[in-house]
Design a protein around this motif. Structure first.
Motif, mmCIF file in Angstrom:
data_model
loop_
_atom_site.group_PDB
_atom_site.id
_atom_site.type_symbol
_atom_site.label_atom_id
_atom_site.label_comp_id
_atom_site.label_asym_id
_atom_site.label_seq_id
_atom_site.Cartn_x
_atom_site.Cartn_y
_atom_site.Cartn_z
ATOM 1 N N ILE A 114 -9.773 3.964 0.506
ATOM 2 C CA ILE A 114 -8.807 3.381 1.437
ATOM 3 C C ILE A 114 -7.399 3.692 0.951
ATOM 4 O O ILE A 114 -7.057 3.453 -0.210
ATOM 5 C CB ILE A 114 -9.005 1.856 1.545
ATOM 6 C CG1 ILE A 114 -10.387 1.546 2.127
ATOM 7 C CG2 ILE A 114 -7.909 1.233 2.412
ATOM 8 C CD1 ILE A 114 -10.737 0.077 2.125
ATOM 9 N N THR A 115 -6.582 4.222 1.847
ATOM 10 C CA THR A 115 -5.183 4.486 1.532
ATOM 11 C C THR A 115 -4.310 3.432 2.193
ATOM 12 O O THR A 115 -4.585 2.990 3.311
ATOM 13 C CB THR A 115 -4.762 5.886 2.016
ATOM 14 O OG1 THR A 115 -5.061 6.005 3.415
ATOM 15 C CG2 THR A 115 -5.508 6.974 1.258
ATOM 16 N N ALA A 116 -3.256 3.027 1.509
ATOM 17 C CA ALA A 116 -2.405 1.943 2.028
ATOM 18 C C ALA A 116 -0.955 2.156 1.608
ATOM 19 O O ALA A 116 -0.674 2.615 0.502
ATOM 20 C CB ALA A 116 -2.907 0.596 1.516
ATOM 21 N N ASP A 117 -0.055 1.786 2.520
ATOM 22 C CA ASP A 117 1.380 1.924 2.239
ATOM 23 C C ASP A 117 2.136 1.110 3.287
ATOM 24 O O ASP A 117 1.628 0.863 4.384
ATOM 25 C CB ASP A 117 1.804 3.390 2.306
ATOM 26 C CG ASP A 117 3.193 3.625 1.748
ATOM 27 O OD1 ASP A 117 3.308 3.954 0.559
ATOM 28 O OD2 ASP A 117 4.174 3.473 2.508
ATOM 29 N N ILE A 118 3.348 0.716 2.953
ATOM 30 C CA ILE A 118 4.130 -0.077 3.891
ATOM 31 C C ILE A 118 4.731 0.772 5.006
ATOM 32 O O ILE A 118 5.023 0.270 6.094
ATOM 33 C CB ILE A 118 5.233 -0.877 3.161
ATOM 34 C CG1 ILE A 118 5.742 -2.020 4.037
ATOM 35 C CG2 ILE A 118 6.366 0.046 2.693
ATOM 36 C CD1 ILE A 118 6.555 -3.056 3.301
ATOM 37 N N ALA A 131 1.323 -8.603 -0.930
ATOM 38 C CA ALA A 131 0.295 -9.417 -0.275
ATOM 39 C C ALA A 131 -0.814 -8.479 0.205
ATOM 40 O O ALA A 131 -0.935 -8.194 1.399
ATOM 41 C CB ALA A 131 0.880 -10.206 0.887
ATOM 42 N N ILE A 132 -1.602 -7.986 -0.712
ATOM 43 C CA ILE A 132 -2.643 -7.009 -0.393
ATOM 44 C C ILE A 132 -3.731 -7.680 0.456
ATOM 45 O O ILE A 132 -4.293 -8.696 0.052
ATOM 46 C CB ILE A 132 -3.242 -6.411 -1.681
ATOM 47 C CG1 ILE A 132 -2.138 -5.636 -2.445
ATOM 48 C CG2 ILE A 132 -4.407 -5.496 -1.371
ATOM 49 C CD1 ILE A 132 -2.594 -5.059 -3.771
ATOM 50 N N LYS A 156 4.475 -9.565 -9.405
ATOM 51 C CA LYS A 156 3.638 -10.094 -8.327
ATOM 52 C C LYS A 156 2.764 -8.993 -7.738
ATOM 53 O O LYS A 156 1.575 -9.208 -7.444
ATOM 54 C CB LYS A 156 4.510 -10.712 -7.237
ATOM 55 C CG LYS A 156 3.719 -11.335 -6.095
ATOM 56 C CD LYS A 156 4.628 -12.020 -5.080
ATOM 57 C CE LYS A 156 3.820 -12.669 -3.968
ATOM 58 N NZ LYS A 156 4.707 -13.339 -2.980
ATOM 59 N N ALA A 157 3.335 -7.790 -7.559
ATOM 60 C CA ALA A 157 2.584 -6.665 -7.002
ATOM 61 C C ALA A 157 1.419 -6.293 -7.913
ATOM 62 O O ALA A 157 0.287 -6.082 -7.449
ATOM 63 C CB ALA A 157 3.509 -5.474 -6.791
#
Length: 256
Positions: A114-118, A131-132, A156-157
Protein backbone atom coordinates in the motif's frame (compact mmCIF):
# COMPACT_ATOMS: atom_id res chain seq x y z
CA UNK A 1 21.97 19.73 -17.34
CA UNK A 2 23.07 20.50 -13.78
CA UNK A 3 21.41 23.93 -13.83
CA UNK A 4 18.21 22.64 -15.43
CA UNK A 5 17.73 19.88 -12.84
CA UNK A 6 18.55 22.26 -10.00
CA UNK A 7 15.95 24.78 -11.20
CA UNK A 8 13.26 22.14 -11.73
CA UNK A 9 13.48 20.53 -8.30
CA UNK A 10 13.75 23.89 -6.56
CA UNK A 11 10.79 25.62 -8.18
CA UNK A 12 8.43 22.98 -9.65
CA UNK A 13 6.15 21.27 -7.08
CA UNK A 14 7.07 17.65 -6.39
CA UNK A 15 3.64 16.32 -7.38
CA UNK A 16 4.11 17.65 -10.95
CA UNK A 17 7.69 16.45 -11.25
CA UNK A 18 6.57 12.97 -10.26
CA UNK A 19 4.18 12.87 -13.23
CA UNK A 20 6.40 14.14 -16.03
CA UNK A 21 9.99 14.38 -14.81
CA UNK A 22 11.03 10.93 -15.95
CA UNK A 23 10.22 11.51 -19.61
CA UNK A 24 12.75 14.28 -20.12
CA UNK A 25 15.45 12.51 -18.15
CA UNK A 26 15.06 9.32 -20.16
CA UNK A 27 15.57 11.39 -23.32
CA UNK A 28 18.73 12.88 -21.79
CA UNK A 29 20.06 9.42 -20.89
CA UNK A 30 21.24 8.83 -24.48
CA UNK A 31 24.08 11.25 -23.76
CA UNK A 32 25.15 9.16 -20.75
CA UNK A 33 25.47 5.80 -22.50
CA UNK A 34 28.19 3.61 -21.01
CA UNK A 35 29.01 0.94 -18.46
CA UNK A 36 30.86 2.75 -15.69
CA UNK A 37 27.93 2.80 -13.24
CA UNK A 38 24.89 0.56 -12.81
CA UNK A 39 21.62 1.20 -11.01
CA UNK A 40 20.76 -1.90 -8.92
CA UNK A 41 17.09 -0.88 -8.89
CA UNK A 42 16.49 -0.99 -12.66
CA UNK A 43 19.77 -2.65 -13.79
CA UNK A 44 20.52 0.08 -16.36
CA UNK A 45 24.13 1.14 -16.90
CA UNK A 46 25.64 4.52 -17.83
CA UNK A 47 28.98 6.27 -18.02
CA UNK A 48 27.78 8.23 -15.00
CA UNK A 49 24.56 9.19 -13.27
CA UNK A 50 22.97 12.62 -13.67
CA UNK A 51 23.66 15.47 -11.22
CA UNK A 52 20.98 16.21 -8.62
CA UNK A 53 20.37 18.88 -5.99
CA UNK A 54 18.60 22.19 -5.42
CA UNK A 55 21.48 24.60 -4.88
CA UNK A 56 24.74 22.69 -5.34
CA UNK A 57 23.81 19.62 -7.39
CA UNK A 58 25.69 16.45 -6.46
CA UNK A 59 27.47 14.80 -9.39
CA UNK A 60 26.74 11.18 -10.30
CA UNK A 61 23.50 11.02 -8.29
CA UNK A 62 20.31 10.46 -10.34
CA UNK A 63 19.54 7.42 -12.48
CA UNK A 64 17.96 8.79 -15.69
CA UNK A 65 15.89 5.64 -16.19
CA UNK A 66 14.15 4.91 -12.87
CA UNK A 67 15.01 8.20 -11.06
CA UNK A 68 16.77 6.49 -8.16
CA UNK A 69 19.18 8.57 -6.08
CA UNK A 70 22.10 7.39 -3.94
CA UNK A 71 19.82 6.74 -0.96
CA UNK A 72 17.37 4.70 -3.02
CA UNK A 73 20.10 2.48 -4.42
CA UNK A 74 21.52 2.00 -0.93
CA UNK A 75 18.12 1.09 0.52
CA UNK A 76 17.49 -1.37 -2.32
CA UNK A 77 20.78 -3.18 -1.67
CA UNK A 78 20.22 -3.13 2.10
CA UNK A 79 16.72 -4.62 1.81
CA UNK A 80 18.07 -7.19 -0.63
CA UNK A 81 21.06 -8.30 1.41
CA UNK A 82 20.06 -7.71 5.04
CA UNK A 83 16.29 -8.35 5.22
CA UNK A 84 13.64 -10.77 3.93
CA UNK A 85 11.95 -7.99 1.96
CA UNK A 86 12.50 -9.69 -1.42
CA UNK A 87 12.10 -13.28 -0.22
CA UNK A 88 8.43 -13.33 0.78
CA UNK A 89 5.21 -11.37 0.46
CA UNK A 90 4.91 -8.87 3.29
CA UNK A 91 2.40 -6.24 4.32
CA UNK A 92 4.01 -2.93 3.34
CA UNK A 93 2.93 0.66 3.99
CA UNK A 94 5.09 2.84 1.77
CA UNK A 95 4.81 6.48 2.86
CA UNK A 96 5.61 9.08 0.17
CA UNK A 97 6.45 6.34 -2.34
CA UNK A 98 9.40 6.88 -4.64
CA UNK A 99 8.75 6.31 -8.34
CA UNK A 100 11.75 4.01 -8.70
CA UNK A 101 10.32 1.56 -6.14
CA UNK A 102 6.56 1.44 -6.67
CA UNK A 103 6.10 -1.04 -9.53
CA UNK A 104 9.01 -3.18 -8.36
CA UNK A 105 7.72 -3.46 -4.78
CA UNK A 106 4.16 -4.02 -6.01
CA UNK A 107 5.29 -6.91 -8.20
CA UNK A 108 6.68 -8.68 -5.12
CA UNK A 109 4.05 -7.90 -2.50
CA UNK A 110 0.99 -7.41 -4.75
CA UNK A 111 -2.15 -6.26 -2.90
CA UNK A 112 -0.27 -6.29 0.40
CA UNK A 113 1.73 -3.30 -0.82
CA UNK A 114 0.00 0.00 0.00
CA UNK A 115 1.32 3.42 -0.97
CA UNK A 116 0.23 6.52 0.92
CA UNK A 117 0.91 10.25 0.84
CA UNK A 118 -0.86 13.49 1.66
CA UNK A 119 -0.58 14.81 -1.91
CA UNK A 120 1.46 12.52 -4.21
CA UNK A 121 -0.40 11.45 -7.38
CA UNK A 122 1.57 8.19 -7.23
CA UNK A 123 0.03 7.00 -3.95
CA UNK A 124 -3.05 4.80 -3.62
CA UNK A 125 -4.16 6.28 -0.29
CA UNK A 126 -4.35 9.95 0.64
CA UNK A 127 -3.09 10.06 4.20
CA UNK A 128 -1.84 12.41 6.91
CA UNK A 129 1.11 10.71 8.58
CA UNK A 130 0.02 12.17 11.93
CA UNK A 131 -3.16 10.05 11.77
CA UNK A 132 -2.48 6.88 9.79
CA UNK A 133 -5.87 5.33 8.86
CA UNK A 134 -4.93 1.70 9.55
CA UNK A 135 -5.32 -0.55 12.56
CA UNK A 136 -2.58 -1.46 15.01
CA UNK A 137 -0.20 -4.27 14.01
CA UNK A 138 -1.11 -4.08 10.30
CA UNK A 139 2.28 -3.94 8.55
CA UNK A 140 5.58 -5.78 8.46
CA UNK A 141 7.58 -2.92 6.92
CA UNK A 142 7.06 0.84 6.63
CA UNK A 143 9.48 2.65 4.28
CA UNK A 144 9.33 6.39 5.08
CA UNK A 145 12.22 8.23 3.49
CA UNK A 146 12.89 11.97 3.49
CA UNK A 147 9.44 12.69 4.92
CA UNK A 148 9.90 13.53 8.59
CA UNK A 149 11.77 16.78 7.92
CA UNK A 150 8.55 18.06 6.28
CA UNK A 151 5.95 17.18 8.91
CA UNK A 152 4.67 19.25 11.82
CA UNK A 153 5.33 16.66 14.56
CA UNK A 154 7.88 14.01 13.65
CA UNK A 155 7.65 12.21 17.01
CA UNK A 156 3.88 11.82 16.64
CA UNK A 157 4.33 10.64 13.03
CA UNK A 158 6.86 8.00 14.07
CA UNK A 159 4.54 7.01 16.91
CA UNK A 160 1.85 6.34 14.32
CA UNK A 161 4.31 4.25 12.31
CA UNK A 162 5.13 2.30 15.48
CA UNK A 163 1.42 1.76 16.15
CA UNK A 164 0.66 0.23 12.72
CA UNK A 165 3.77 -1.95 12.62
CA UNK A 166 3.50 -5.55 13.69
CA UNK A 167 5.68 -6.74 16.56
CA UNK A 168 9.02 -7.59 14.97
CA UNK A 169 8.35 -5.27 12.03
CA UNK A 170 10.56 -2.38 11.02
CA UNK A 171 10.56 1.02 9.37
CA UNK A 172 13.24 2.61 7.20
CA UNK A 173 13.39 6.24 8.33
CA UNK A 174 15.93 8.15 6.25
CA UNK A 175 16.20 11.92 6.70
CA UNK A 176 18.66 14.45 5.25
CA UNK A 177 21.65 15.67 7.24
CA UNK A 178 23.49 18.88 6.41
CA UNK A 179 27.15 19.40 7.21
CA UNK A 180 28.23 20.30 9.79
CA UNK A 181 25.72 18.13 11.66
CA UNK A 182 24.81 19.71 15.00
CA UNK A 183 24.35 17.80 18.24
CA UNK A 184 20.66 18.64 18.46
CA UNK A 185 17.85 18.90 15.93
CA UNK A 186 16.90 22.49 15.10
CA UNK A 187 13.22 23.34 14.58
CA UNK A 188 11.06 26.44 14.89
CA UNK A 189 7.41 26.27 13.75
CA UNK A 190 7.12 30.06 13.76
CA UNK A 191 9.41 30.30 10.73
CA UNK A 192 7.21 30.23 7.63
CA UNK A 193 9.20 32.31 5.13
CA UNK A 194 10.54 29.96 2.44
CA UNK A 195 13.91 31.63 2.05
CA UNK A 196 14.44 31.66 5.80
CA UNK A 197 13.52 27.99 6.02
CA UNK A 198 15.95 27.21 3.24
CA UNK A 199 18.68 29.08 5.11
CA UNK A 200 18.02 27.44 8.50
CA UNK A 201 16.76 23.98 7.56
CA UNK A 202 18.47 23.34 4.21
CA UNK A 203 15.33 23.44 2.05
CA UNK A 204 12.35 25.77 1.84
CA UNK A 205 9.79 23.02 2.53
CA UNK A 206 11.65 21.61 5.56
CA UNK A 207 10.52 22.45 9.09
CA UNK A 208 13.56 21.10 10.93
CA UNK A 209 17.22 20.23 10.46
CA UNK A 210 18.20 16.98 12.11
CA UNK A 211 21.15 16.62 14.44
CA UNK A 212 23.01 13.76 16.08
CA UNK A 213 20.02 13.23 18.38
CA UNK A 214 17.93 11.74 15.55
CA UNK A 215 18.19 8.17 16.86
CA UNK A 216 16.98 9.40 20.26
CA UNK A 217 13.99 11.05 18.57
CA UNK A 218 13.13 7.73 16.91
CA UNK A 219 13.17 6.02 20.29
CA UNK A 220 10.81 8.62 21.76
CA UNK A 221 8.18 7.23 19.38
CA UNK A 222 8.38 3.71 20.85
CA UNK A 223 10.59 2.26 18.12
CA UNK A 224 14.04 0.82 18.77
CA UNK A 225 16.53 2.84 16.74
CA UNK A 226 19.14 0.89 14.77
CA UNK A 227 21.91 2.71 12.91
CA UNK A 228 23.09 0.53 10.03
CA UNK A 229 26.51 1.31 8.55
CA UNK A 230 25.84 -1.11 5.70
CA UNK A 231 27.39 1.07 3.00
CA UNK A 232 30.75 1.04 4.80
CA UNK A 233 30.87 -2.76 4.56
CA UNK A 234 30.87 -2.55 0.76
CA UNK A 235 34.06 -2.30 -1.24
CA UNK A 236 35.14 0.96 -2.89
CA UNK A 237 34.58 -0.75 -6.24
CA UNK A 238 30.99 -1.65 -5.33
CA UNK A 239 30.20 1.84 -4.05
CA UNK A 240 31.60 3.35 -7.24
CA UNK A 241 29.66 0.93 -9.45
CA UNK A 242 26.33 1.76 -7.80
CA UNK A 243 26.98 5.46 -7.15
CA UNK A 244 26.83 5.19 -3.36
CA UNK A 245 28.17 7.55 -0.71
CA UNK A 246 30.48 6.16 1.95
CA UNK A 247 29.36 7.05 5.46
CA UNK A 248 25.60 7.26 4.81
CA UNK A 249 23.80 5.66 7.74
CA UNK A 250 20.54 3.77 7.31
CA UNK A 251 18.20 4.57 10.20
CA UNK A 252 15.94 1.65 10.99
CA UNK A 253 13.18 1.66 13.61
CA UNK A 254 12.29 -1.80 14.95
CA UNK A 255 8.94 -2.51 16.61
CA UNK A 256 9.56 -4.50 19.84
Amino acid sequence: MKKIISWLIRYVPRKYLQRVGGLGLKAASMFYAGNEVTCPVCNKSYKKFLPYGRINPRPNALCPNCLSLERHRLIWLYLQEKTNFFQKELHILHIAPEACFIKRFEKIHEERYITADIESPLAKVKMDIHAIPFAEHSFDVVPCNHVLEHVQDDIKAMGEICRVLKSGGFAILQVPFFSPVSQHTVEDPTITDKREREKLFGQDDHVRKYGRDYAARIERSGLVAIQEEFVNTLSDETRKKFGLVKGETIFRGNKP
